[in-house]
Design a protein around this motif. Structure first.
Motif, short mmCIF file in Angstrom:
data_model
loop_
_atom_site.label_atom_id
_atom_site.label_comp_id
_atom_site.label_asym_id
_atom_site.label_seq_id
_atom_site.Cartn_x
_atom_site.Cartn_y
_atom_site.Cartn_z
N GLU A 115 0.83 -1.21 0.00
CA GLU A 115 0.00 0.00 0.00
C GLU A 115 0.86 1.26 0.00
O GLU A 115 0.53 2.27 -0.64
CB GLU A 115 -0.93 0.00 1.21
N LEU A 121 -5.47 0.71 -0.10
CA LEU A 121 -6.65 -0.03 -0.55
C LEU A 121 -7.91 0.69 -0.07
O LEU A 121 -7.91 1.33 0.99
CB LEU A 121 -6.63 -1.45 0.01
N SER A 192 -8.53 -1.97 -6.03
CA SER A 192 -7.70 -0.95 -6.66
C SER A 192 -7.11 -1.49 -7.95
O SER A 192 -6.91 -2.70 -8.10
CB SER A 192 -6.57 -0.53 -5.72
#
Length: 300
Positions: A115, A121, A192
């Motif tokens: 991330e 996310l 995503s």
């Protein structure tokens, strides 16, 4: 939908209400034995039969693990009315996936690293493991095509064709504490773009390549080789369990062991994988995939 699911899980004993609420919310579910990850409905195929482990419900009977998952509200209500203590497992839909984050194997750290690199996310529907160590299942939609089995160390990818996940208020096999929803409940968010792309890539670690043997193993050699394959699966470290099982089944096909010792090897490999930490649905899917791929590689 969501409010009903949360209310149904206020008491861990009310698995009937929770199962009905999940079904009404659109989840395809199937029952687990109390405080286990084992499907409650036994296989209809006798041990040693060619259908056992290969049939995915084409026979029309129940007893095929996550392939039994149903959105039939009437059946769900009747089943859990008779078995209110049975746990609940949900199979992701055809365009869904679940990230199974295991902090014991560094999954939380590895996912946080991704991330940081690619972007956070989105907030999504999440279930916390009853183990109580921060393990969690993150549900996402917007998935197309097959997915890899592992996103990164400690994070497995559960998809429509690869298993299911335990749902609240089922009890964890070790802690005997209930799985629980993150509150407030969120809808299942689209994955995503970077996550969709990453889960669609081939595994970082290549799957085993089958080698053709020029000789047939004797019964004694076959038994020795089979024991070695079982030992490999049993000793597989965290993060390598799927790969080890896939490799062992592939080698069994390559060496002709399915024909030599099919009365016990498949079951022994499955038992070894279960002891190593894989659940029934993961074992069934991995072994099936390995057999199909191995036979295709041999031109069968």
């Amino acid at each position: 939908g969501v409010p009903a699911m949360a209310k149904a899980c206020e008491t861990r004993q009310n698995c009937r209400a929770a199962a009905v609420a999940l079904c009404e919310a659109g989840f395809a579910i199937y029952p687990l034995r109390p405080a286990t990850k084992i499907p409650a409905i036994a296989s209809p195929h006798p041990k040693g039969s060619s259908e056992r482990g290969r049939c995915r419900g084409e026979c029309g009977e129940l007893g095929h693990g996550f392939y039994d998952a149903s959105t039939d509200l009437g059946w769900v209500d009747r089943y859990w009315a008779e078995h209110p203590d049975h746990g609940i497992a949900a199979r992701p839909g055809p365009h869904q996936m679940v990230l199974d984050v295991d902090p014991r194997h560094g999954g939380d750290v590895a996912l946080a690293g991704l991330e940081t690199r690619y972007g956070s996310l989105p907030e999504t529907f999440m279930v916390f493991s009853g183990r109580g160590d921060g393990g969690r299942h993150l549900w996402f939609s917007g998935v197309s095509g097959p997915t890899r089995a592992r996103l990164c160390p400690g994070v497995d990818v559960i998809s429509h064709d690869r298993g299911a996940v335990v749902m609240p208020p089922s009890l964890h096999p070790v802690s005997r504490q209930p799985y629980r929803y993150q509150q407030p409940l969120a809808d299942i968010a689209p994955a995503s773009a970077w996550l969709q792309e990453m889960v669609g890539r081939p595994e970082l670690k290549a799957t085993p390549t089958l080698r053709r043997r020029g000789r047939r193993l004797s019964p004694m050699q076959a038994r020795r080789q089979a024991r070695g394959l079982i030992a490999t699966v049993s000793a597989a470290p965290p993060g390598e369990r799927h790969t080890a099982l896939y490799w062992a089944v592939s080698r069994a096909v390559e060496d002709g062991l399915l024909g030599e010792v099919d009365d016990w090897l498949g079951e022994a490999l499955a038992d070894a994988a279960s002891a190593a930490g894989l659940d029934h649905s993961e074992i069934n899917a991995t072994m099936t995939d390995a057999v199909v791929a191995a036979l295709a590689d041999r031109g069968w």
